[in-house]
Design a protein around this motif. Sequence first.
Motif, PDB file in Angstrom:
ATOM      1  N   GLN A  19      29.286  73.862  48.181  1.00 58.55           N
ATOM      2  CA  GLN A  19      30.374  74.252  49.021  1.00 58.55           C
ATOM      3  C   GLN A  19      30.840  72.927  50.016  1.00 58.55           C
ATOM      4  O   GLN A  19      30.208  72.597  50.797  1.00 58.55           O
ATOM      5  N   GLY A  20      32.027  72.416  49.594  1.00 64.76           N
ATOM      6  CA  GLY A  20      32.804  71.396  50.490  1.00 64.76           C
ATOM      7  C   GLY A  20      31.902  70.123  50.478  1.00 64.76           C
ATOM      8  O   GLY A  20      31.634  69.704  51.622  1.00 64.76           O
ATOM      9  N   ILE A  21      31.340  69.551  49.424  1.00 61.43           N
ATOM     10  CA  ILE A  21      30.549  68.594  49.627  1.00 61.43           C
ATOM     11  C   ILE A  21      31.483  67.139  49.795  1.00 61.43           C
ATOM     12  O   ILE A  21      32.392  67.163  49.027  1.00 61.43           O
ATOM     13  N   ASP A  22      31.144  66.541  50.856  1.00 60.75           N
ATOM     14  CA  ASP A  22      31.848  65.132  51.177  1.00 60.75           C
ATOM     15  C   ASP A  22      30.702  64.347  51.104  1.00 60.75           C
ATOM     16  O   ASP A  22      30.028  64.250  51.984  1.00 60.75           O
ATOM     17  N   LEU A  23      30.969  63.183  50.311  1.00 64.78           N
ATOM     18  CA  LEU A  23      29.761  62.272  50.198  1.00 64.78           C
ATOM     19  C   LEU A  23      30.454  60.999  49.674  1.00 64.78           C
ATOM     20  O   LEU A  23      31.366  60.952  48.994  1.00 64.78           O
ATOM     21  N   SER A  24      29.720  59.636  49.701  1.00 65.49           N
ATOM     22  CA  SER A  24      29.954  58.736  49.240  1.00 65.49           C
ATOM     23  C   SER A  24      28.833  58.019  48.798  1.00 65.49           C
ATOM     24  O   SER A  24      27.694  58.001  49.471  1.00 65.49           O
ATOM     25  N   PHE A  25      28.906  57.107  47.739  1.00 67.00           N
ATOM     26  CA  PHE A  25      27.941  56.306  47.228  1.00 67.00           C
ATOM     27  C   PHE A  25      28.597  55.010  47.079  1.00 67.00           C
ATOM     28  O   PHE A  25      29.227  54.652  46.329  1.00 67.00           O
ATOM     29  N   GLU A  26      27.753  54.010  47.837  1.00 68.71           N
ATOM     30  CA  GLU A  26      28.416  52.609  47.806  1.00 68.71           C
ATOM     31  C   GLU A  26      27.511  51.931  46.764  1.00 68.71           C
ATOM     32  O   GLU A  26      26.396  52.129  46.233  1.00 68.71           O
ATOM     33  N   GLU A  27      27.978  50.744  46.568  1.00 71.11           N
ATOM     34  CA  GLU A  27      27.598  49.785  45.251  1.00 71.11           C
ATOM     35  C   GLU A  27      26.194  49.156  45.960  1.00 71.11           C
ATOM     36  O   GLU A  27      26.045  48.531  47.162  1.00 71.11           O
ATOM     37  N   GLY A  28      25.234  49.029  45.017  1.00 76.77           N
ATOM     38  CA  GLY A  28      23.882  48.277  45.069  1.00 76.77           C
ATOM     39  C   GLY A  28      23.186  48.712  46.217  1.00 76.77           C
ATOM     40  O   GLY A  28      22.256  48.057  46.999  1.00 76.77           O
ATOM     41  N   LYS A  29      23.031  50.008  46.369  1.00 71.70           N
ATOM     42  CA  LYS A  29      21.993  50.800  47.345  1.00 71.70           C
ATOM     43  C   LYS A  29      21.089  51.844  46.622  1.00 71.70           C
ATOM     44  O   LYS A  29      21.574  52.414  45.735  1.00 71.70           O
ATOM     45  N   ILE A  30      19.931  52.082  47.030  1.00 74.78           N
ATOM     46  CA  ILE A  30      18.960  53.215  46.552  1.00 74.78           C
ATOM     47  C   ILE A  30      19.115  54.311  47.576  1.00 74.78           C
ATOM     48  O   ILE A  30      18.760  54.173  48.548  1.00 74.78           O
TER      49      ILE A  30
END
Lengths: 285, 285
Positions: A19-30
């Motif tokens: 429900q309404g997922i706002d997220l980001s995944f950046e480069e080179g991170k764990i």
Amino acid sequence: MKITIDHLDKEFQHKKVLQGIDLSFEEGKIYGLLGRNGAGKSTLLNIINNRLFPTNGTVVLDGKNVTDSEKVQNHFYLMSDENLYPSTLTIDAIYHLTEKFYGAFDWEFARELIRQFDVEPKDKFKKLSTGYRTIVKLIAALCVPSDFVFLDEPVLGLDANHRELFYSTLLAAYEKRQRTFVISTHLIEEVADLLEEVVIIDQGKVLRNCPTEEISGEGKTISGPTEAVEAFASGMKILGKETLGGLTSIYIAGNIDKPVPDNLRVTPLTLQAYFIQLTNKGEES
Amino acid sequence: MKITIDHLDKEFQHKKVLQGIDLSFEEGKIYGLLGRNGAGKSTLLNIINNRLFPTNGTVVLDGKNVTDSEKVQNHFYLMSDENLYPSTLTIDAIYHLTEKFYGAFDWEFARELIRQFDVEPKDKFKKLSTGYRTIVKLIAALCVPSDFVFLDEPVLGLDANHRELFYSTLLAAYEKRQRTFVISTHLIEEVADLLEEVVIIDQGKVLRNCPTEEISGEGKTISGPTEAVEAFASGMKILGKETLGGLTSIYIAGNIDKPVPDNLRVTPLTLQAYFIQLTNKGEES
């Protein structure tokens, strides 16, 4: 490179799984993607990796929609409980097939891992135990050239030594070539030191999304002889408690503003203690 | 009632998976079957439960050969990674099918567990996450009337709360009706307190088979501030080491014959520490 997830919903037969997922995944991170059973972790990973369609919302990689471009998907790799290849194949054949799909398979590293984990490349996948199936998939996930590698329960069925070996192998792979790993696991304590960022989801919603160290700053662990720890923590906001070899650790929220006796140790809050307290709310006991 | 395993061997394509296994499982006890990945645990459980044939040797229940009598097999139940029923069935249908095969299904207990674990009986098995598949199987295993219940990795994919709930549920079920449970798991520390007897296998052979308390008597855990623990344990036979919240526990073999400083605690050896040390021998590091 950055994955942006915007207003994502997923329903299965009128059940709202995300429900309404706002997220980001950046480069080179764990990243750690943490949540209780049924929280929606695997559904989210399956949508990002184009194995499920969202009901609403988008997943975008640098401006390109992920769910309708095969080119974009080449940057992603998902290791999960599901097997996408015929299980009658040998391990060696599975890695060759993986190379065909993803290109630039790191055979040198694969051979090293095959030796360390004591894998027999001529064995058929379907004959393997639960633990060895996981190991075979992990090796593939660490040897593909993808920029974003999603690991859904990467230590399922692994014994303690193999879990340790995997964690150190993951770090070694990351140091050799920085890419993004998103790790979903229930053995939070074991993996906490590896994670730079934590995403906690519960009942299909994001409860927390921040650097791991932010969480450890929000409370303390008080350890020492049981009676002394309990007396000292009395009146504080206690999040949880654990014992090991005759000693007790109590987890508290906030800071400590009185002198700490010599027989007690105060250290940062653990991720596991924070997670349990956060996702336990409202549960019948 | 007693299961006696005598001189059991199993070969797959000239690979000796089990070699000369002699074991017995008595009525009304909780056993731990421990071993590293690939040790032969699942193969042993599959032979006892008539899903695989042994190359040599016998499995006997009170004088009757287990591998050629369906009547004898009715006393046994194996919960494992494999699913023997069509995965398109609903959870409810699976339990009704289980009742047809095993009889006297404990519906009252099943309903209680369905509520506690938050299971939706109308869901199809194949739509479930790894964790919920495990939960559905566990409920069946705890509700069948069998005298010997074998649990092969019973907490696979379960979150920390659900693991705790399972352990307490298992004890409650055992207290209500004493039967034999044989539990194979890699989360040894979590399960150690439940086990009366321990069987450790390694590379297809039994390394140890004794009451759990016998193992805890063979060494000590010394806990306290890291420097103090290390100084005190210097010169002792160290089996392993662990840290929690700024404190260290060192596991040693044998007894302690010098006075223990006030800031240290000495407790029995843990099963997990003993297991790791025993099964690590000869491993390259």
